[in-house]
Design an enzyme around this catalytic site. Structure first.
Site, PDB file in Angstrom:
ATOM      1  N   ASP A 184      50.037  42.061  43.403  1.00 44.90           N
ATOM      2  CA  ASP A 184      48.884  41.271  42.978  1.00 44.90           C
ATOM      3  C   ASP A 184      49.240  39.783  42.933  1.00 44.90           C
ATOM      4  O   ASP A 184      50.322  39.410  42.459  1.00 44.90           O
ATOM      5  CB  ASP A 184      48.474  41.746  41.574  1.00 44.90           C
ATOM      6  CG  ASP A 184      47.167  41.134  41.100  1.00 44.90           C
ATOM      7  OD1 ASP A 184      46.138  41.348  41.756  1.00 44.90           O
ATOM      8  OD2 ASP A 184      47.181  40.434  40.063  1.00 44.90           O
ATOM      9  N   GLU A 208      49.058  40.813  48.222  1.00 46.55           N
ATOM     10  CA  GLU A 208      47.722  40.252  48.049  1.00 46.55           C
ATOM     11  C   GLU A 208      47.910  38.756  47.875  1.00 46.55           C
ATOM     12  O   GLU A 208      48.218  38.277  46.789  1.00 46.55           O
ATOM     13  CB  GLU A 208      47.011  40.848  46.830  1.00 46.55           C
ATOM     14  CG  GLU A 208      45.549  40.440  46.770  1.00 46.55           C
ATOM     15  CD  GLU A 208      45.128  39.625  45.561  1.00 46.55           C
ATOM     16  OE1 GLU A 208      43.941  39.329  45.444  1.00 46.55           O
ATOM     17  OE2 GLU A 208      45.981  39.269  44.725  1.00 46.55           O
TER      18      GLU A 208
HETATM   19  C1  NOJ Z   1      43.607  40.101  42.269  1.00 47.64           C
HETATM   20  C2  NOJ Z   1      42.962  41.374  41.875  1.00 47.64           C
HETATM   21  O1  NOJ Z   1      42.570  42.074  43.023  1.00 47.64           O
HETATM   22  C3  NOJ Z   1      41.812  41.013  40.982  1.00 47.64           C
HETATM   23  O2  NOJ Z   1      40.985  42.106  40.721  1.00 47.64           O
HETATM   24  C4  NOJ Z   1      42.367  40.401  39.727  1.00 47.64           C
HETATM   25  O3  NOJ Z   1      41.300  39.954  38.913  1.00 47.64           O
HETATM   26  C5  NOJ Z   1      43.273  39.217  40.030  1.00 47.64           C
HETATM   27  N1  NOJ Z   1      44.176  39.470  41.111  1.00 47.64           N
HETATM   28  C6  NOJ Z   1      44.095  38.846  38.817  1.00 47.64           C
HETATM   29  O4  NOJ Z   1      45.054  39.832  38.574  1.00 47.64           O
END
Ligand code: NOJ
Length: 523
Positions: free
Chosen positions: A197, A251
């Site tokens: 993440d 991500e």
């Molecule tokens: C990316 C995640 O996919 C999202 O849902 C989240 O709010 C943010 N990162 C913060 O962790």
């Protein structure tokens, strides 16, 4: 190599809270996922990515982790996770779990120690004195509002997301060591990979300088600092220490896919989500350019792209691709246009785009419900909404709840088999969703679900074939995967001929009508 499976894998994203609710409390859980493994295996995906199921106060749907080694009771127990893993593996499905290293929950033991002022505890986070009576710099939270919150004792702490998600300080070796342990905890239990993440956020620039361009187009100083790569090289060594080696997907919400490619250099992570493709506007040149850029950027580092058309942060493809005004999705990228929504066009485009994304070389990610053609739910009652984006924008932005509405499995009325009869899903499902249920679509050979299942089956025959653009009539995007399979998508206003024998089409017919795609054997 043992990690090669991921290069062409189809990974199905399970947003655990909204997938299947076994215990009837209205929230999806691990036992619910377990009970639906046969569905996933029959659909034909290779792996399942589970969004966070860790102990959390759920301010951000579990992306605010209070204990990285515990399952939140809402989702079940560690035993449930072990059982899910074993039965997924027994069906040949791999399992990827989410790791949230940029921030913890404010309820995490470390942040409690920081609040209590224990010696050295604040060094694990990013605390600073204020400037001229205000925050230390001008950074904005991704969810809206300032990225800093002031404690009663005067110190400010950084949170790139909600105030309940304080950013960790990755310059502190205790943070690095702790995450090695968290990774090992899950990898030792047998998970096949991790999804990282906010992979681009871990390192902040020295001195925390003001941002000069706070818009979505510019490079924000708190993202994509070169220092992050050292962390992923360390993680790669850790992942490679397993037999078979485990994989990681980044991500990193970056517009520039050439920067994204740096995360998947041979000694870093294996994959990165393709936001360039996901964000491409609906037009032939923008889609073709996104594909070209992705192939070139990933090819330059010896990686293959991923193809993503939806996730739990973006407005659903079936609605996003319809012309219209949409204030849903991440706060930094609300989709805005002025013409009215046309749901039929949106769904048609989403089905066409699915065929394109599943025919491209590399790995594809399918967000739960996209295989059903679910639309974004735009009319959720305000009282049901949970996304901090909704709250922090004072209701001006709808945020992401509309793409997180629980899955309709069967039956004619809510909860449509998401939970036991009589249970109340945490977000209300539209009463019009009976026709979209899994059970209904399984019986219909023309349904979006049948289209996905057929595509996943056929895909196996060409995943290793080379990609090449083919000449095509104006307005038609066409490429081949080896001599046996071509894919065409018609962006134009008129029907187009298909020069070959159709093997799968997003809408039935002998010609390619506007907004549809087909796979065919060229003649
Ligand atoms: C990316 C995640 O996919 C999202 O849902 C989240 O709010 C943010 N990162 C913060 O962790």
């Amino acid at each position: 190599m043992g990690a090669d499976w991921a290069r062409s894998a189809v990974v199905y994203q399970v947003y655990v809270r909204s997938f299947a609710d076994a215990d009837g409390d209205g929230v999806g859980d691990l036992a619910g996922v377990h009970g639906r493994l046969d569905y996933l295996a029959a659909l034909g995906v290779d792996a399942v990515w589970l969004t966070p199921f860790y102990a959390s106060p759920m301010i951000d749907g579990g992306y605010d982790v209070a204990d990285y080694r515990a399952v939140d009771p809402t989702f079940g127990t560690l035993g449930d996770m072990d059982a899910l893993l074993a039965d997924a593996h027994a069906r040949g499905l791999r399992v990827i779990v989410d790791v949230v290293p940029n921030h913890t929950s404010d309820r995490h033991a470390w942040f409690r120690e920081a609040l209590a002022g224990e010696p050295g505890a604040r060094d694990r986070y990013i605390f600073r004195p204020g400037r001229d009576g205000g925050p230390p710099n001008n950074w904005r939270s991704v969810f809206g509002g300032p990225a800093w919150t002031r404690l009663p004792d005067g110190d400010w702490y950084l949170h790139l997301f909600a105030p309940e998600q304080p950013d960790l300080n990755w310059a502190d070796p205790r943070v690095r060591d702790e995450f090695d342990g968290v990774l090992r905890f899950w990898l030792d239990r047998g998970v096949d990979g991790i999804r990282v993440d906010v992979a681009h956020g871990l390192i902040k620039p020295p001195g925390l300088p003001d941002a000069t361009d706070l818009g979505s187009s510019g490079r924000r100083p708190y993202f994509d600092q070169d220092g992050v790569h050292e962390i992923y090289r360390r993680w790669r060594r850790l992942l490679d220490g397993y037999d078979p080696p485990r994989v990681a997907v980044a991500e990193a919400r970056l517009r520039d896919v050439a920067r994204t490619a740096l995360y998947v250099r041979p000694d870093e992570l294996h994959q990165a989500f393709n936001f360039d493709f996901l964000w491409a506007p609906w037009s032939l040149p923008s889609l073709r350019d996104a594909i070209d850029r992705s192939l070139a950027a990933m090819g330059a580092v010896g990686a293959l792209p991923t193809w993503v058309i939806g996730n739990h942060d973006e407005a659903r493809a079936a609605t996003r691709l319809a012309a219209g005004t949409l204030r849903a999705g991440m706060a930094d990228r609300p989709v805005v246009s002025s013409s009215p929504l046309d749901a039929a066009v949106g769904l048609r485009r989403a089905r066409a785009l699915a065929l394109v994304s599943l025919a491209l070389p590399g790995s594809a990610y399918v967000y739960q419900g996209d295989e059903l053609g679910l639309p974004e739910v735009l009319d959720l009652p305000p009282s049901a909404r949970e996304d901090p984006i909704w709250r922090r924008s004072g209701g001006e932005l709808l945020g992401r709840d509309g793409c997180r509405v629980p899955i309709p499995w069967s039956g004619d009325a809510p909860p449509y088999g998401f939970g036991p009869d009589g249970s109340q899903p945490w977000l209300p499902q539209p009463t019009s969703w009976a026709d979209l249920s899994v059970a209904r679509q399984l019986r219909d050979p023309r349904s979006t679900l049948s289209l996905y299942a057929a595509a996943l089956r056929l895909r196996k025959s060409f995943v290793d074939e080379p990609f090449r653009w083919l000449p095509a009539p104006e307005g038609v995007l066409t490429f081949e995967r080896g001599p046996g399979l071509a894919c065409a998508l018609n962006f134009g206003p008129d029907p187009a001929q298909i020069p070959g024998r159709v093997v799968l089409a997003s809408e039935p017919g002998e010609v390619l009508i506007p907004n549809t795609a087909a796979w065919y054997t060229p003649t």
